[in-house]
Design an enzyme around this catalytic site. Structure first.
Site, PDB file in Angstrom:
ATOM      1  N   PRO A 107       1.061  -1.581   0.402  1.00  0.00           N
ATOM      2  CA  PRO A 107      -0.285  -0.227   0.002  1.00  0.00           C
ATOM      3  C   PRO A 107       0.500   1.103   0.422  1.00  0.00           C
ATOM      4  O   PRO A 107       1.755   1.442   0.763  1.00  0.00           O
ATOM      5  CB  PRO A 107      -0.961  -0.067   1.226  1.00  0.00           C
ATOM      6  CG  PRO A 107      -0.924  -1.486   1.618  1.00  0.00           C
ATOM      7  CD  PRO A 107       0.886  -1.853   1.248  1.00  0.00           C
ATOM      8  N   CYS A 108       0.764   2.055  -0.591  1.00  0.00           N
ATOM      9  CA  CYS A 108       1.549   3.914  -1.203  1.00  0.00           C
ATOM     10  C   CYS A 108       1.119   4.332  -0.604  1.00  0.00           C
ATOM     11  O   CYS A 108       0.200   5.315  -1.384  1.00  0.00           O
ATOM     12  CB  CYS A 108       1.918   3.364  -2.408  1.00  0.00           C
ATOM     13  SG  CYS A 108       3.324   2.420  -2.510  1.00  0.00           S
ATOM     14  N   GLN A 109       0.918   5.404   0.441  1.00  0.00           N
ATOM     15  CA  GLN A 109       0.731   5.901   0.880  1.00  0.00           C
ATOM     16  C   GLN A 109       0.888   7.597   0.283  1.00  0.00           C
ATOM     17  O   GLN A 109       2.734   7.255   0.043  1.00  0.00           O
ATOM     18  CB  GLN A 109       1.136   6.352   2.697  1.00  0.00           C
ATOM     19  CG  GLN A 109       0.818   4.992   3.047  1.00  0.00           C
ATOM     20  CD  GLN A 109       1.732   4.699   3.230  1.00  0.00           C
ATOM     21  OE1 GLN A 109       2.689   3.769   2.876  1.00  0.00           O
ATOM     22  NE2 GLN A 109       2.144   4.169   4.894  1.00  0.00           N
TER      23      GLN A 109
END
Length: 393
Positions: A107-109
């Site tokens: 998951p890429c914030q």
């Protein structure tokens, strides 16, 4: 490394339309692929190897979600010492030289580019940083990084530039990237995802070309299911609202599924099935809380699409059975609505029925919605001939 593909606005340029990946043969099918995964979920890449009939040895895997771990351990050969829960605590250096393929969908914030270095240091505090660190530490022959399409355009492309530079300059890989849609690879689901592939050695790689879609959602539905998946009044009111249909929040009896999301089924979002009433069914809406009169709702688009395919031939307290019927046997003015079952959601992600469901419906819906489409991974593995990176057992 030389960037083989830098135009993020025209990603289709890197697809091989001259060669059909389906006819390609693996050069070394007898070899074993040593696999490492992080953010492993329920093991889409592991399922890909199973369906392709290839030898795979899981060296490490991990996910912070305890329900994912339970599902993973029920379906794949792994031991506790090869599992990591918090990726921040995982030391991959001991696997250096032992990983042929590393896969993950971190998951890429969003992250700040205050330093504007355009590299690894700009990714501090993000899960992407951990993915890149693992690549650097274990140095797989190939890695696959999957993520949402929007990553390419986030912050006017600067976020992706940092990620790509990190893979190329910090990790030292030959990097390719492409947006692929599940419906172009045999699964009737509109799910666009970014597939970034890195090769430790310089490689001339092109992504597999789309194929004609020969199946519809109907082909993935269970012919029998538990009536508990039938919707009551509140759910029916929501999924039939015209505004939800127009905004693609909901779809009923569609040929191609909307993109699955982790919350869709238990939050009345996504795809649903309308089962028209058989004329031989003597029940009325007053007698059956799941039976509704179509004219009472905002739109009737759900009865226009081949309703005979979705007819319930029988319905008991314990089981509902679906079968294709003649239109002359159907009263399309009445019917029942239901959500997809967990098994159907898994099928629509490419998991065959050998995959064991060992957690709750709610958790299975989440796991399916968070997964990678197995068939897309299978196409990629065939196109790169993953076996040439394997080792003899």
């Amino acid at each position: 490394m030389v960037n083989k593909y830098s135009d993020i606005q025209n990603t289709k340029a890197n697809i091989d339309v001259a060669n059909d990946w389906r006819t390609m043969k693996f050069s070394h099918p007898e070899r074993t692929i040593r696999l490492g995964t992080s953010f492993s979920g329920i093991g889409a890449i592991e399922q890909s190897f199973c369906r392709l009939g290839l030898n795979c040895q899981i060296k490490f895997a991990g996910d912070i979600d305890a329900n994912c771990k339970e599902a993973y351990f029920a379906n794949y050969p792994i031991t506790e010492d090869r599992w990591h829960t918090d990726v921040h605590d995982f030391d991959a250096k001991k696997y250096k030289g032992e990983i042929d393929l590393f896969v993950g969908g971190a998951p890429c914030q969003a992250f700040s580019l205050r330093g504007k270095h355009g590299g690894f240091e700009d990714t501090r505090g993000t899960l992407f940083r951990e993915f890149a660190r693992i690549v650097k530490e274990c140095q797989p022959k190939v890695f696959i990084f999957e993520n949402v399409k929007g990553m390419l355009s986030h912050d006017k492309g600067r976020t992706w530039q940092v990620i790509k530079n990190t893979f190329e300059e910090y990790c030292g890989y030959d990097v390719y990237f492409q947006v692929l849609n599940g419906k172009d690879y045999g699964i009737p689901q509109s799910r666009e995802r970014l597939y970034c592939i890195g090769f430790r050695e310089e490689t001339d790689f092109k992504y597999p070309a789309p194929i004609a879609l020969k199946k519809s959602v109907y082909d993935f539905l269970q012919k029998s299911f538990d009536p508990k998946y039938l919707l009551k009044q509140k759910g029916v009111n929501f999924i039939t609202r015209s505004v939800n249909h127009q905004k693609s929040y909901t779809q009923v009896n569609g040929d191609i599924m909307l993109c699955q999301k982790r919350n869709q089924q238990f939050n009345w979002h996504g795809d649903f099935v309308f089962h028209p009433k058989l004329k031989s069914d003597t029940l009325t809406p007053e007698q059956d809380e799941h039976l509704y009169r179509v004219a009472d709702y905002e739109e009737n688009y759900y009865i226009m699409h081949r309703p005979e395919l979705y007819a319930l031939k029988s319905l008991t307290k314990n089981e509902a059975c679906m079968e294709k019927m003649s239109l002359s046997d159907i009263d399309v003015n009445y019917g029942r609505f239901r959500k997809f079952t967990p098994r159907e959601c898994l099928r629509m992600m490419g998991f065959d029925d050998s995959f064991k469901i060992v957690v709750s419906d709610t958790e299975t819906y989440k796991q399916a919605g968070n997964s990678i489409i197995v068939d897309v991974l299978m196409a990629i593995l065939k196109k790169m001939d993953i076996t040439k990176y394997g080792v003899m057992s």
